[in-house]
Design an enzyme around this catalytic site. Structure first.
Site, PDB file in Angstrom:
ATOM      1  N   TYR A  90      21.101  22.051  68.941  1.00  0.00           N
ATOM      2  CA  TYR A  90      19.860  22.203  68.161  1.00  0.00           C
ATOM      3  C   TYR A  90      18.740  22.838  68.986  1.00  0.00           C
ATOM      4  O   TYR A  90      17.734  23.291  68.437  1.00  0.00           O
ATOM      5  CB  TYR A  90      19.362  20.851  67.611  1.00  0.00           C
ATOM      6  CG  TYR A  90      20.287  20.170  66.628  1.00  0.00           C
ATOM      7  CD1 TYR A  90      21.402  20.818  66.098  1.00  0.00           C
ATOM      8  CD2 TYR A  90      20.044  18.861  66.212  1.00  0.00           C
ATOM      9  CE1 TYR A  90      22.251  20.171  65.211  1.00  0.00           C
ATOM     10  CE2 TYR A  90      20.881  18.222  65.318  1.00  0.00           C
ATOM     11  CZ  TYR A  90      21.992  18.886  64.828  1.00  0.00           C
ATOM     12  OH  TYR A  90      22.823  18.233  63.943  1.00  0.00           O
TER      13      TYR A  90
ATOM     14  N   HIS B 179      30.634  17.082  68.497  1.00  0.00           N
ATOM     15  CA  HIS B 179      29.954  17.682  67.340  1.00  0.00           C
ATOM     16  C   HIS B 179      30.915  18.137  66.232  1.00  0.00           C
ATOM     17  O   HIS B 179      30.612  18.017  65.044  1.00  0.00           O
ATOM     18  CB  HIS B 179      29.064  18.843  67.815  1.00  0.00           C
ATOM     19  CG  HIS B 179      27.887  19.081  66.936  1.00  0.00           C
ATOM     20  ND1 HIS B 179      26.642  19.360  67.422  1.00  0.00           N
ATOM     21  CD2 HIS B 179      27.759  19.084  65.586  1.00  0.00           C
ATOM     22  CE1 HIS B 179      25.794  19.525  66.407  1.00  0.00           C
ATOM     23  NE2 HIS B 179      26.451  19.372  65.287  1.00  0.00           N
TER      24      HIS B 179
HETATM   25  N1  LIG Z   1      26.722  16.809  62.694  1.00  0.00           N
HETATM   26  C1  LIG Z   1      26.556  17.936  62.039  1.00  0.00           C
HETATM   27  O1  LIG Z   1      27.400  18.860  62.076  1.00  0.00           O
HETATM   28  C2  LIG Z   1      25.322  18.136  61.232  1.00  0.00           C
HETATM   29  C3  LIG Z   1      25.227  19.207  60.318  1.00  0.00           C
HETATM   30  C4  LIG Z   1      24.058  19.329  59.575  1.00  0.00           C
HETATM   31  C5  LIG Z   1      23.033  18.398  59.751  1.00  0.00           C
HETATM   32  N2  LIG Z   1      23.144  17.382  60.667  1.00  0.00           N
HETATM   33  C6  LIG Z   1      22.060  16.370  60.886  1.00  0.00           C
HETATM   34  O2  LIG Z   1      21.641  15.875  59.624  1.00  0.00           O
HETATM   35  C7  LIG Z   1      20.238  16.078  59.487  1.00  0.00           C
HETATM   36  C8  LIG Z   1      19.859  16.270  58.033  1.00  0.00           C
HETATM   37  O3  LIG Z   1      20.585  17.325  57.440  1.00  0.00           O
HETATM   38  P1  LIG Z   1      19.897  18.720  57.031  1.00  0.00           P
HETATM   39  O4  LIG Z   1      18.796  18.958  57.952  1.00  0.00           O
HETATM   40  O5  LIG Z   1      21.009  19.704  56.932  1.00  0.00           O
HETATM   41  O6  LIG Z   1      19.440  18.536  55.528  1.00  0.00           O
HETATM   42  P2  LIG Z   1      18.763  17.425  54.582  1.00  0.00           P
HETATM   43  O7  LIG Z   1      18.145  16.333  55.371  1.00  0.00           O
HETATM   44  O8  LIG Z   1      19.775  17.102  53.547  1.00  0.00           O
HETATM   45  O9  LIG Z   1      17.655  18.293  53.859  1.00  0.00           O
HETATM   46  C9  LIG Z   1      16.584  18.863  54.551  1.00  0.00           C
HETATM   47  C10 LIG Z   1      15.830  19.744  53.574  1.00  0.00           C
HETATM   48  O10 LIG Z   1      15.379  18.939  52.483  1.00  0.00           O
HETATM   49  C11 LIG Z   1      13.965  19.022  52.371  1.00  0.00           C
HETATM   50  N3  LIG Z   1      13.487  17.646  52.111  1.00  0.00           N
HETATM   51  C12 LIG Z   1      13.288  16.654  53.002  1.00  0.00           C
HETATM   52  N4  LIG Z   1      12.895  15.526  52.400  1.00  0.00           N
HETATM   53  C13 LIG Z   1      12.848  15.814  51.080  1.00  0.00           C
HETATM   54  C14 LIG Z   1      12.515  15.052  49.942  1.00  0.00           C
HETATM   55  N5  LIG Z   1      12.139  13.778  50.022  1.00  0.00           N
HETATM   56  N6  LIG Z   1      12.601  15.663  48.731  1.00  0.00           N
HETATM   57  C15 LIG Z   1      12.966  16.954  48.637  1.00  0.00           C
HETATM   58  N7  LIG Z   1      13.290  17.723  49.668  1.00  0.00           N
HETATM   59  C16 LIG Z   1      13.234  17.152  50.896  1.00  0.00           C
HETATM   60  C17 LIG Z   1      13.468  19.589  53.655  1.00  0.00           C
HETATM   61  O11 LIG Z   1      12.382  20.456  53.428  1.00  0.00           O
HETATM   62  P3  LIG Z   1      10.913  20.144  54.054  1.00  0.00           P
HETATM   63  O12 LIG Z   1      11.060  20.310  55.538  1.00  0.00           O
HETATM   64  O13 LIG Z   1      10.072  21.174  53.412  1.00  0.00           O
HETATM   65  O14 LIG Z   1      10.575  18.744  53.650  1.00  0.00           O
HETATM   66  C18 LIG Z   1      14.649  20.424  54.160  1.00  0.00           C
HETATM   67  O15 LIG Z   1      14.599  21.724  53.632  1.00  0.00           O
HETATM   68  C19 LIG Z   1      19.996  17.306  60.368  1.00  0.00           C
HETATM   69  O16 LIG Z   1      18.653  17.536  60.625  1.00  0.00           O
HETATM   70  C20 LIG Z   1      20.840  16.968  61.558  1.00  0.00           C
HETATM   71  O17 LIG Z   1      20.176  16.022  62.379  1.00  0.00           O
HETATM   72  C21 LIG Z   1      24.285  17.238  61.388  1.00  0.00           C
END
Ligand SMILES: NC(=O)c1ccc[n+]([C@@H]2O[C@H](COP(=O)([O-])OP(=O)(O)OC[C@H]3O[C@@H](n4cnc5c(N)ncnc54)[C@H](OP(=O)(O)O)[C@@H]3O)[C@@H](O)[C@H]2O)c1
Length: 279
Positions: free
Chosen positions: A51, A109
């Site tokens: 990240y 990962h």
């Molecule tokens: N291990 C892996 O391979 C892997 C892969 C992907 C992700 N991850 C981890 O999982 C975490 C979360 O996944 P993600 O970042 O892919 O996506 P997510 O948490 O599902 O969604 C994030 C998106 O949703 C929006 N959002 C946040 N809160 C909201 C709400 N209450 N209502 C509506 N929209 C909202 C955010 O926009 P705003 O910023 O405008 O609020 C952002 O665009 C990552 O940050 C990472 O730490 C791990």
């Protein structure tokens, strides 16, 4: 007053059921967001070598008034560092950037065919035995390879962090993880923001005075799934954490489970042959 956050037992450790995800926060913004999250009561932060923001998370851990022992910090080893020696060096770098002597959870990962899984699991156990992490785990491991990793590990597999949201069922993988004593952590728990426009989630939310996002996160924690939503918005940081003063009925939970669809997967696949467990 911040809510006390329930924990989920994961191997030998207790993991706060909600944490802040930090993927894509690589422009320096992670420091302020992590500090704000800790102020709001979050006690779990999810980062990864890949990240590019461990140094910002480390700056937040150094600056916050919340004591290190109260914060659950997860990081991950990227797939180009899975060989003996490389993995240990990756963890040393992560700890240096995070400015801590130990993380709470260290994950592989993504699964990778080479080097052999036994080699990587031995290196992961080595950093665990040396106290550089309180627990070890996996990310993106379908159940067959999760079982192979567990068989090659002395230390328990605390969690498998996988894509999980209302549009992707994962019921087979979740059942198998549970049977093995491995907690599931949901990545992209809000389907990368797509849940906000969902009419079913919105309708359920209206009955509770909550948003579609809050309903989604509540649905995960009510299953005992750890969830790590990401946001850049301080208002949504608070919104996403405010899910402990209501409960979904069995009928509401069932309506949300029914949103899963065969093409619900969002994650980029590193490997064309990759596939989750078939439900
Ligand atoms: N291990 C892996 O391979 C892997 C892969 C992907 C992700 N991850 C981890 O999982 C975490 C979360 O996944 P993600 O970042 O892919 O996506 P997510 O948490 O599902 O969604 C994030 C998106 O949703 C929006 N959002 C946040 N809160 C909201 C709400 N209450 N209502 C509506 N929209 C909202 C955010 O926009 P705003 O910023 O405008 O609020 C952002 O665009 C990552 O940050 C990472 O730490 C791990």
């Amino acid at each position: 007053m911040p809510h006390a956050i329930p924990d989920v037992r994961a191997g030998d450790v207790a993991v706060p059921v909600i944490g802040l995800g930090t993927w894509q926060l690589r422009d320096g913004s992670a420091q302020a967001l992590v500090e704000q999250a800790l102020e709001l009561g979050y006690r779990h932060i999810d980062t990864a070598q890949i990240y590019g923001n461990e140094q910002d998370v480390g700056a937040a851990l150094a600056a916050t008034g919340v004591s290190r022992s109260e914060i659950f910090v997860t990081t991950k080893v990227w797939i180009d560092r899975f060989a003996e020696g490389d993995l240990q060096r990756s963890v040393d770098e992560s700890l240096r950037k995070l400015r801590v002597p130990q993380v709470d959870l260290l994950l592989l990962h993504w699964p990778k065919p080479q080097p052999a899984l036994a080699v990587t699991m031995a290196a992961l156990n080595n950093v665990y035995d040396r106290g550089l992490t309180r627990a070890i785990g996996l990310s993106n491991f379908p159940s067959a390879v999760m079982a192979r990793a567990a068989a090659a590990s002395e230390a328990p597999i605390a969690t498998n962090q996988v894509e999980y949201h209302p549009y992707l069922s994962q019921k087979t993988l979740i059942a198998k993880a549970r049977a093995a004593g491995t907690a599931i952590t949901a990545w992209s728990p809000l389907a990368q923001g797509k849940v906000a426009d969902d009419p079913v989630l919105t309708e359920i939310g209206q009955a509770h005075g909550k948003t579609a996002g809050q309903v989604t996160l509540r649905w995960q924690v009510q299953q005992g799934v750890i969830t790590i939503p990401r946001t850049r918005s301080p208002a949504r940081l608070a919104e996403n954490f405010d899910i402990f003063d209501f409960a979904l009925s069995d009928a509401e939970m069932a309506r949300i489970f029914a949103l899963a669809r065969p093409d619900g997967r969002l994650g980029d696949m590193l490997d064309k042959a990759f596939s989750w467990d078939v439900d």
